[in-house]
Design a protein around this motif. Structure first.
Motif, PDB file in Angstrom:
ATOM      1  N   LYS A 136       0.844  -1.186   0.000  1.00  0.00           N
ATOM      2  CA  LYS A 136       0.000   0.000   0.000  1.00  0.00           C
ATOM      3  C   LYS A 136       0.881   1.238   0.000  1.00  0.00           C
ATOM      4  O   LYS A 136       2.020   1.201   0.455  1.00  0.00           O
ATOM      5  N   ASP A 154       0.090   4.072   1.590  1.00  0.00           N
ATOM      6  CA  ASP A 154      -0.280   4.947   2.702  1.00  0.00           C
ATOM      7  C   ASP A 154       0.917   5.412   3.523  1.00  0.00           C
ATOM      8  O   ASP A 154       1.025   6.597   3.874  1.00  0.00           O
ATOM      9  N   SER A 210      -1.237  -7.792  -2.981  1.00  0.00           N
ATOM     10  CA  SER A 210      -2.537  -7.491  -3.586  1.00  0.00           C
ATOM     11  C   SER A 210      -3.095  -8.732  -4.268  1.00  0.00           C
ATOM     12  O   SER A 210      -4.304  -8.996  -4.214  1.00  0.00           O
TER      13      SER A 210
END
Length: 550
Positions: A99, A101, A324
């Motif tokens: 990710k 983030d 993922s």
């Protein structure tokens, strides 16, 4: 005297309980009460950028782990701001993290807490790290709590819009219209960018002054390609039949996010979307395509999905991270979306589907392909999975129901499928029987690991086991959170015992599965290496180290 020596020494190596530091070392107390080495600030930064701190760990709450990583990030920024920003960009652009983030947070902190030069570098890197509007909205949402909207920040946000080719800009403002409480209207009004040409000006006007734009409602499409895309989006909002929707999707390449939800139950619409659907969107929507009846055994959709999942170049260009793929496989194979912790029995009928077996197999193969191309080390390798209680706590990259314990099993399969000579083991305070083979499917492996009993953590077990059983091992690969505490000898000492007893210059690779600051690898031993779990570059680095090239 002889009895005393046998208690503290074996194979000419001092034996120290893990509850005590090795004499003369600079070990620190870990969160479990044992002693480990502390990784340097840059290694911890990599762990944070790749693994994140969401969900915390077994011994540290999410807040504690996040604060520790934020403090470490600040130390990196103060020590070398340019290196910190470059590390953030490298991890983000290289698709090395599941990710984005953590990279977005780190960039926002560098753009707020760094010196003038670091802040400029961080703000200049916004387009490289914030590649989609969702990333941009996350960035502004984080940074608003760190600093004000000065000229540098306004210019950086404005450049995100003005530096994009207009057709790509149109795609972003249509597909990602709002996230995290932010809209493009909000960011444009904060940044006040000056459009570079007429088309940009029209796009900005459509975003901020929709009522003043007449071409969007016109039955005649604009001549400019970027404005045509926005015009098609407006047209599909008022479409009255599926034929018009199919035509607009085919002619203007409208994405799923541009379509009203009532059309997303129709197989023909999903088929039209699939023809040019980006890889990330395709992987996330496998369940939806099966649920509507498009993705079924023997269908053209099945053949197309399998072909794309097997295209390594397409996977890498799209920055598809192995995690993922693993997450998509677990969800798709289960036949229902794993939200809120409910089971399949609790899921409503419209939230379930029948998974296509060949698609599940293709996802399994895509998991390996999503890593960088791996050259086998051709060394005798022991793959040792820490299945102790602490590995069952927390989440990998904030993904629900994916503990370090389960994720380590999946990543270890990459090595097993690459190396011709491998030995799979699992341990806690003792060795555990583990019936895993390289040809097993990932979901089976994860389920096998999930069913093992928990116990205390003793990361010396793999080396002690190999020595006791007379196994010839060149490379020990230990997947762990490094929270070892139980044993009567440290892992580094156990490795040295093995070397002395067998004459094999065995190496130890420690795959850190939690973004903490601990490691069982002695930083002064060139035969030990720390890598970050689920770093897409890790398997190749591990193989090169095992071959003695690092």
């Amino acid at each position: 005297m002889k009895k005393y020596l046998t208690q503290v020494m074996k194979h000419n190596v001092i034996r120290t309980p893990q509850s005590k530091p090795i004499p003369g070392s600079n070990q620190v107390s870990n969160s479990a009460g044992g002693y480990s080495w502390s990784v340097d600030t840059w290694e911890q930064l990599n762990r944070f950028l790749i693994l994140g701190s969401e969900g915390g760990s077994y011994y540290a709450t999410e807040q504690t782990l996040s604060v520790e990583n934020a403090q470490n990030l600040l130390a990196c920024i103060q020590a070398d701001g340019a290196r910190t920003v470059q590390t953030i960009v490298d991890v983000s652009q290289g698709g090395r993290a599941p990710k984005n983030d953590a990279a977005i947070f780190a960039l926002a902190l560098a753009a707020s807490a760094g010196d003038d030069a670091t802040r400029r570098l961080a703000l200049n890197a916004v387009p490289a790290v914030c590649r989609t509007a969702t990333h941009l909205f996350s960035f502004v949402d984080v940074i608003k709590g760190m600093r004000g909207w000065g000229r540098g920040l306004r210019n950086a946000i404005g450049a995100w819009y003005t530096e994009k080719e207009t057709r790509k800009l149109a795609y972003q403002v249509v597909k990602y219209r709002q996230r995290n409480g932010w809209t493009h209207t909000d960011t444009l009004r904060k940044a006040h960018p000056q459009p570079k040409d007429t088309t940009q000006g029209e796009i900005f006007k459509w975003i901020t002054r929709r009522d003043k734009v007449t071409w969007a409602d016109s039955k005649t499409e604009p001549e400019d390609e970027a404005l045509q895309f926005i015009w098609a989006f407006e047209q599909v909002q008022s479409a009255q039949n599926v034929q018009d929707v199919l035509r607009l999707v085919a002619e203007y390449d409208l994405p799923r996010g541009a379509l009203p939800t009532q059309w997303l139950k129709t197989p023909a619409v999903w088929n039209a979307l699939l023809q040019t659907m980006p890889m990330t969107a395709m992987i996330r929507n496998l369940g939806n395509m099966s649920k509507c009846g498009l993705l079924v055994p023997g269908s053209d959709a099945e053949a197309l999905v399998i072909e794309r999942l097997g295209d390594v170049d397409r996977l890498h260009r799209a920055r598809i991270h192995p995690l993922s793929v693993l997450t998509a496989m677990r969800v798709y194979a289960n036949g229902y979306a794993m939200r809120g912790g409910y089971s399949r029995r609790q899921a409503t009928n419209d939230a379930t589907w029948s998974p296509v077996p060949r698609v599940v197999d293709a996802l399994d193969e895509a998991f390996d392909l999503a890593f960088q191309t791996i050259t086998p080390s051709n060394k005798r390798t022991m793959i040792a999975l820490d299945v102790s209680g602490s590995m069952g706590g927390g989440m990998i990259a904030g993904i629900p129901n994916l503990s370090p314990r389960m994720a380590s099993a999946a990543m270890a399969m990459v090595t097993a499928r690459t190396e011709p000579v491998y030995h799979f083991t699992a341990f806690q305070h003792e060795m555990m029987p583990l019936n895993i083979r390289a040809k097993m499917r990932l979901d089976t492996v994860v389920n096998t690991i999930s069913g093992l009993p928990f116990g205390a953590t003793d990361c010396a077990q793999p080396m002690l086991y190999a020595l006791d059983k007379g196994l010839q091992i060149d490379t020990f690969i230990v997947y762990t959170d490094n929270e070892t505490w139980y044993g009567q000898v440290h892992p580094a000492q156990a490795l040295q015992q093995y070397r002395n007893a067998t004459g094999i210059p065995a190496r130890l690779i420690v795959v850190g599965m939690v973004a903490n600051r601990f490691s069982i690898a002695d930083p002064n031993d060139k035969g030990m290496l720390d890598v970050v779990g689920f770093d897409t570059a890790a398997p190749n680095v591990m193989s090169a180290f095992a071959r003695g090239e690092l």
